[in-house]
Design a protein around this motif. Structure first.
Motif, short mmCIF file in Angstrom:
data_model
loop_
_atom_site.label_atom_id
_atom_site.label_comp_id
_atom_site.label_asym_id
_atom_site.label_seq_id
_atom_site.Cartn_x
_atom_site.Cartn_y
_atom_site.Cartn_z
N TYR A 219 0.81 -1.21 0.00
CA TYR A 219 0.00 0.00 0.00
C TYR A 219 0.86 1.27 0.00
CZ TYR A 219 -3.83 -3.17 0.91
OH TYR A 219 -4.76 -4.19 0.80
N ASP A 220 2.12 1.13 -0.36
CA ASP A 220 3.04 2.27 -0.30
C ASP A 220 3.48 2.75 -1.68
OD1 ASP A 220 4.15 4.11 1.38
OD2 ASP A 220 5.95 2.98 1.84
N ASP A 222 2.00 4.64 -4.01
CA ASP A 222 1.73 6.05 -4.31
C ASP A 222 2.78 6.96 -3.69
OD1 ASP A 222 -0.51 5.39 -5.74
OD2 ASP A 222 -1.93 5.90 -4.16
N ILE A 281 -5.63 9.55 -0.86
CA ILE A 281 -5.36 8.46 0.07
C ILE A 281 -6.67 8.15 0.78
CG2 ILE A 281 -3.96 7.70 2.03
CD1 ILE A 281 -1.85 9.74 1.16
N GLU A 286 -4.22 2.18 2.82
CA GLU A 286 -3.35 3.26 2.36
C GLU A 286 -3.22 4.34 3.43
OE1 GLU A 286 -5.25 4.45 -1.23
OE2 GLU A 286 -4.22 2.96 -2.48
N GLN A 289 -0.71 3.10 5.99
CA GLN A 289 0.66 3.22 5.53
C GLN A 289 1.12 4.67 5.51
OE1 GLN A 289 2.92 0.71 4.95
NE2 GLN A 289 4.29 2.48 4.95
N TYR A 290 0.22 5.57 5.10
CA TYR A 290 0.57 6.99 5.10
C TYR A 290 0.87 7.46 6.52
CZ TYR A 290 0.10 12.06 4.75
OH TYR A 290 0.33 13.41 4.83
#
Length: 392
Positions: A219-220, A222, A281, A286, A289-290
């Motif tokens: 999920y990283d 982006d 996001i 996601e 992860q952000y």
């Protein structure tokens, strides 16, 4: 005196003294013109930078859009400070502020706690660290797999980023730059503590090395690809190289220097770039992860400040990282601590760069981006905002 060439030559000489690659990150000008002296002393080099600074004050104009005199002066002040900290007792706070053209504040644990609270709402479980580690394990991919998928996904980011370039740089031939801009993605066996690194080679070519010793998360994509490639580091260097070749910006914008005011804005563009191409996001994973990425930034800055400005021991720092990062085991916590020690002056660029770029982007939208992309520091952005009307 050719101020641009002297600035470039002296920067390469400073890179030798500071350790090759510790100052010059990328150069996409004419290498045949680069002339350096052998065995130059730090004292002579420092004096040469001071003399160059005087020439800049006399001969370079401070006019919109770039305010070159201010930009170059801040860059040179940064290099002089980097030379000075080799053997002079200078506080961490003073060194960072002089190097990066920012004012830094003592980090507060409340910022870390706020991110942890947001994570707690997204990840269920009584023990947040155990839950995060399990989530990471469930969603981890190898560096090799991450690169394989990234090679497919990166085309989307490139296309969207060039739509952005077309809007903000009417002077750029989009088809020409698009066709010539290429980037390779590789797994790299390195002892460095970073997860990924952008190597801009010049002539619009580049590579991103993904650390073979790191675990990546599905999920990283982006955050990684918009930071390192499009519309982040690779795109910014390609824009600067193109505009220089067309005679639209000066030669001193063709060298990327580490631990300088310019690098603050470059990291800010990297961390904020996903917003420029309207990436949202929204997926819960996601978002997790952000938040983990931002938690990493806050903890690295907190630990760097506590070690080098205060009196936190390395053991205390290691325990703090392990306790508060949630997604790291003890060995990974040690790698993070090593990274903080190696990049202690650069660590604040991740926190303050995103804050600065996001602030001005939210305020002015795409109208501010040409200034950020072509070479800026915090002070030149403030001058641009003060002396140039930026209509919403």
């Amino acid at each position: 005196m050719d101020i641009s060439q002297t600035y470039i030559n002296l920067s390469f000489e400073a890179d030798k003294i500071l350790g090759q690659g510790n100052l010059v990150d990328a150069f996409y000008g004419d290498r045949s013109k680069v002339k350096t002296r052998k065995n130059i002393s730090k004292e002579i080099l420092r004096n040469d930078f001071i003399n160059l600074r005087k020439e800049i004050q006399k001969n370079i104009k401070d006019e919109a859009p770039h305010f070159d005199k201010t930009f170059l002066t801040k860059q040179i002040d940064s290099i002089i400070m980097q030379l000075d900290v080799i053997d002079k007792p200078i506080s961490y706070k003073e060194a960072v502020e002089r190097m990066l053209d920012i004012k830094i504040e003592e980090p507060q644990e409340e910022s870390i706690k706020a991110i942890q609270d947001k994570l707690q709402k997204l990840i269920k479980g009584n023990n947040l660290k155990e839950s995060v580690l399990q989530w990471r394990e469930d969603n981890s991919v190898s560096a090799e797999k991450f690169v394989e998928i990234s090679k497919i996904k990166i085309e989307r980011y490139k296309k969207e980023s060039f739509k952005l370039i077309e809007r903000i740089f009417p002077e750029i031939n989009i088809d020409e730059l698009y066709q010539n801009t290429k980037i390779r993605l590789n797994v790299e066996d390195t002892k460095q503590g970073w997860s990924a690194y952008n190597y801009y080679k010049g002539n619009y070519q580049g590579e991103i090395g993904f650390n073979s010793k790191m675990n990546f998360n599905q999920y990283d994509f982006d955050i990684f690809l918009t930071h390192e490639a499009f519309p982040g580091h690779h795109m910014q260097s390609a824009i600067r190289e193109y505009l220089n070749k067309k005679g639209l910006i000066e030669n001193y914008f063709t060298i990327n220097l580490i631990n300088t005011p310019d690098s603050v804005i470059q990291e800010g563009i990297g961390d904020s770039g996903y917003q420029f191409i309207n990436i949202k996001i929204e997926n819960e994973n996601e978002k997790i992860q952000y938040l983990l990425d931002r938690l990493n930034v806050e903890i690295q800055y907190y630990v760097a400040y506590q070690i080098f400005q205060k009196s936190m021991s390395k053991q205390e720092a290691l325990e703090y990282i392990f306790k508060n990062r949630f997604d790291l085991n003890i060995n990974e916590s040690k790698k993070t601590l090593n990274f903080v020690e190696q990049w202690k002056y650069y660590i604040p660029t991740y926190k303050y760069g995103k804050d600065i770029v996001t602030k001005y982007y939210k305020k002015h939208g795409e109208k501010i981006l040409p200034i950020l992309y072509t070479g800026a520091c915090k002070t030149t952005i403030e001058k641009y905002e003060k002396y140039v009307r930026i209509d919403k």
